[in-house]
Design a protein around this motif. Structure first.
Motif, PDB file in Angstrom:
ATOM      1  N   ASP A   1       0.757  -4.635  10.738  1.00 32.72           N
ATOM      2  CA  ASP A   1      -0.216  -5.677  10.394  1.00 32.72           C
ATOM      3  C   ASP A   1      -1.076  -5.292   9.182  1.00 32.72           C
ATOM      4  O   ASP A   1      -2.103  -5.909   8.921  1.00 32.72           O
ATOM      5  CB  ASP A   1      -1.104  -6.007  11.591  1.00 32.72           C
ATOM      6  N   TYR A   2      -0.640  -4.294   8.405  1.00 31.98           N
ATOM      7  CA  TYR A   2      -1.383  -3.891   7.215  1.00 31.98           C
ATOM      8  C   TYR A   2      -1.536  -5.107   6.290  1.00 31.98           C
ATOM      9  O   TYR A   2      -0.597  -5.903   6.152  1.00 31.98           O
ATOM     10  CB  TYR A   2      -0.650  -2.750   6.498  1.00 31.98           C
ATOM     11  N   PRO A   3      -2.697  -5.288   5.662  1.00 38.21           N
ATOM     12  CA  PRO A   3      -2.953  -6.503   4.878  1.00 38.21           C
ATOM     13  C   PRO A   3      -1.964  -6.783   3.746  1.00 38.21           C
ATOM     14  O   PRO A   3      -1.678  -7.940   3.461  1.00 38.21           O
ATOM     15  CB  PRO A   3      -4.360  -6.274   4.309  1.00 38.21           C
ATOM     16  N   LEU A   4      -1.428  -5.761   3.102  1.00 40.29           N
ATOM     17  CA  LEU A   4      -0.451  -5.987   2.027  1.00 40.29           C
ATOM     18  C   LEU A   4       0.957  -5.932   2.609  1.00 40.29           C
ATOM     19  O   LEU A   4       1.399  -4.891   3.089  1.00 40.29           O
ATOM     20  CB  LEU A   4      -0.594  -4.940   0.924  1.00 40.29           C
TER      21      LEU A   4
ATOM     22  N   GLN B   1       3.576  -2.839   4.591  1.00 38.08           N
ATOM     23  CA  GLN B   1       3.709  -2.841   6.046  1.00 38.08           C
ATOM     24  C   GLN B   1       4.880  -1.958   6.475  1.00 38.08           C
ATOM     25  O   GLN B   1       5.979  -2.062   5.947  1.00 38.08           O
ATOM     26  CB  GLN B   1       3.905  -4.270   6.564  1.00 38.08           C
ATOM     27  N   ASN B   2       4.621  -1.058   7.401  1.00 40.86           N
ATOM     28  CA  ASN B   2       5.597  -0.104   7.947  1.00 40.86           C
ATOM     29  C   ASN B   2       6.123   0.886   6.908  1.00 40.86           C
ATOM     30  O   ASN B   2       7.093   1.580   7.165  1.00 40.86           O
ATOM     31  CB  ASN B   2       6.765  -0.826   8.624  1.00 40.86           C
ATOM     32  N   ALA B   3       5.500   0.968   5.748  1.00 41.83           N
ATOM     33  CA  ALA B   3       5.935   1.905   4.712  1.00 41.83           C
ATOM     34  C   ALA B   3       5.259   3.261   4.918  1.00 41.83           C
ATOM     35  O   ALA B   3       4.109   3.335   5.327  1.00 41.83           O
ATOM     36  CB  ALA B   3       5.590   1.371   3.327  1.00 41.83           C
TER      37      ALA B   3
ATOM     38  N   ALA C   1       0.215  -7.391  -9.707  1.00 44.93           N
ATOM     39  CA  ALA C   1      -0.292  -8.561  -8.997  1.00 44.93           C
ATOM     40  C   ALA C   1       0.643  -8.941  -7.844  1.00 44.93           C
ATOM     41  O   ALA C   1       0.189  -9.315  -6.768  1.00 44.93           O
ATOM     42  CB  ALA C   1      -0.454  -9.732  -9.970  1.00 44.93           C
ATOM     43  N   LYS C   2       1.943  -8.805  -8.054  1.00 50.33           N
ATOM     44  CA  LYS C   2       2.913  -9.161  -7.017  1.00 50.33           C
ATOM     45  C   LYS C   2       2.730  -8.305  -5.765  1.00 50.33           C
ATOM     46  O   LYS C   2       2.705  -8.810  -4.647  1.00 50.33           O
ATOM     47  CB  LYS C   2       4.338  -9.009  -7.557  1.00 50.33           C
ATOM     48  N   VAL C   3       2.600  -6.991  -5.932  1.00 51.30           N
ATOM     49  CA  VAL C   3       2.488  -6.093  -4.783  1.00 51.30           C
ATOM     50  C   VAL C   3       1.205  -6.342  -4.003  1.00 51.30           C
ATOM     51  O   VAL C   3       1.208  -6.340  -2.778  1.00 51.30           O
ATOM     52  CB  VAL C   3       2.582  -4.609  -5.222  1.00 51.30           C
ATOM     53  N   ILE C   4       0.090  -6.574  -4.694  1.00 48.67           N
ATOM     54  CA  ILE C   4      -1.181  -6.768  -3.988  1.00 48.67           C
ATOM     55  C   ILE C   4      -1.465  -8.225  -3.655  1.00 48.67           C
ATOM     56  O   ILE C   4      -2.519  -8.556  -3.142  1.00 48.67           O
ATOM     57  CB  ILE C   4      -2.366  -6.148  -4.765  1.00 48.67           C
TER      58      ILE C   4
ATOM     59  N   TYR D   1       1.824   2.423  -6.383  1.00 45.83           N
ATOM     60  CA  TYR D   1       1.205   1.143  -6.110  1.00 45.83           C
ATOM     61  C   TYR D   1       1.898  -0.010  -6.800  1.00 45.83           C
ATOM     62  O   TYR D   1       1.597  -1.161  -6.553  1.00 45.83           O
ATOM     63  CB  TYR D   1      -0.276   1.181  -6.505  1.00 45.83           C
ATOM     64  N   ASP D   2       2.848   0.285  -7.685  1.00 50.11           N
ATOM     65  CA  ASP D   2       3.556  -0.807  -8.346  1.00 50.11           C
ATOM     66  C   ASP D   2       4.974  -0.979  -7.803  1.00 50.11           C
ATOM     67  O   ASP D   2       5.707  -1.823  -8.252  1.00 50.11           O
ATOM     68  CB  ASP D   2       3.591  -0.603  -9.852  1.00 50.11           C
ATOM     69  N   SER D   3       5.372  -0.162  -6.818  1.00 46.01           N
ATOM     70  CA  SER D   3       6.703  -0.317  -6.246  1.00 46.01           C
ATOM     71  C   SER D   3       6.752   0.251  -4.846  1.00 46.01           C
ATOM     72  O   SER D   3       6.028   1.175  -4.507  1.00 46.01           O
ATOM     73  CB  SER D   3       7.746   0.389  -7.114  1.00 46.01           C
ATOM     74  N   VAL D   4       7.596  -0.344  -4.029  1.00 44.98           N
ATOM     75  CA  VAL D   4       7.808   0.139  -2.669  1.00 44.98           C
ATOM     76  C   VAL D   4       9.299   0.314  -2.488  1.00 44.98           C
ATOM     77  O   VAL D   4      10.081  -0.459  -2.952  1.00 44.98           O
ATOM     78  CB  VAL D   4       7.252  -0.839  -1.617  1.00 44.98           C
TER      79      VAL D   4
END
Length: 127
Positions: A5-8, A12-14, A67-70, A124-127
């Motif tokens: 349930d992490y806001p971003l 989530q689950n990363a 902007a996409k990630v956040i 912060y710019d990629s997962v």
């Protein structure tokens, strides 16, 4: 590991490194580190990390979140302070066996698991 349930959504689950953003009341990077670790680690382990002689400060670097990630219409830039601390596996295990953590959950992973099987927030710019 961030919770489901992490806001971003992208995080989530990363699996992520410990840490986070400075608050306005943080006067120096060590205050931010202490506050963030207090959110993410049992209190006795925070004391071990902050008070040990081998806590190493590597300096700062400018980072950004797309902007996409956040999930915002604009990117976000911030200064990142990097520290390294080494603790023994015994200290780590003893701490987590007896205390509750405040944010997310933990997993001990092999290098193969981390690189091939886990969702990891490398930046912060990629997962």
């Amino acid at each position: 590991r961030k919770s489901s349930d992490y806001p971003l959504k992208a995080f989530q689950n990363a699996v992520c490194l410990f840490g986070g953003n400075a608050n306005p009341e943080d006067k120096e990077p060590l205050q931010t580190l202490t506050r963030e670790l207090t959110e993410e680690l049992p209190s006795d382990l925070v004391e071990v990390v902050i008070n040990q002689s081998n806590l190493t400060y590597f300096g700062t670097s400018m980072n950004s979140q797309t902007a996409k990630v956040i999930e915002k219409p604009y990117p976000y830039e911030f200064l990142c302070a990097c520290y390294e601390a080494q603790i023994s596996m015994n200290q780590f295990k003893a701490s987590f066996e007896k205390q509750k953590i405040n944010e997310g959950n933990y997993a001990l992973l092999t290098k193969e698991q981390l690189l091939q099987k886990e969702k990891y927030a490398w930046g912060y710019d990629s997962v």
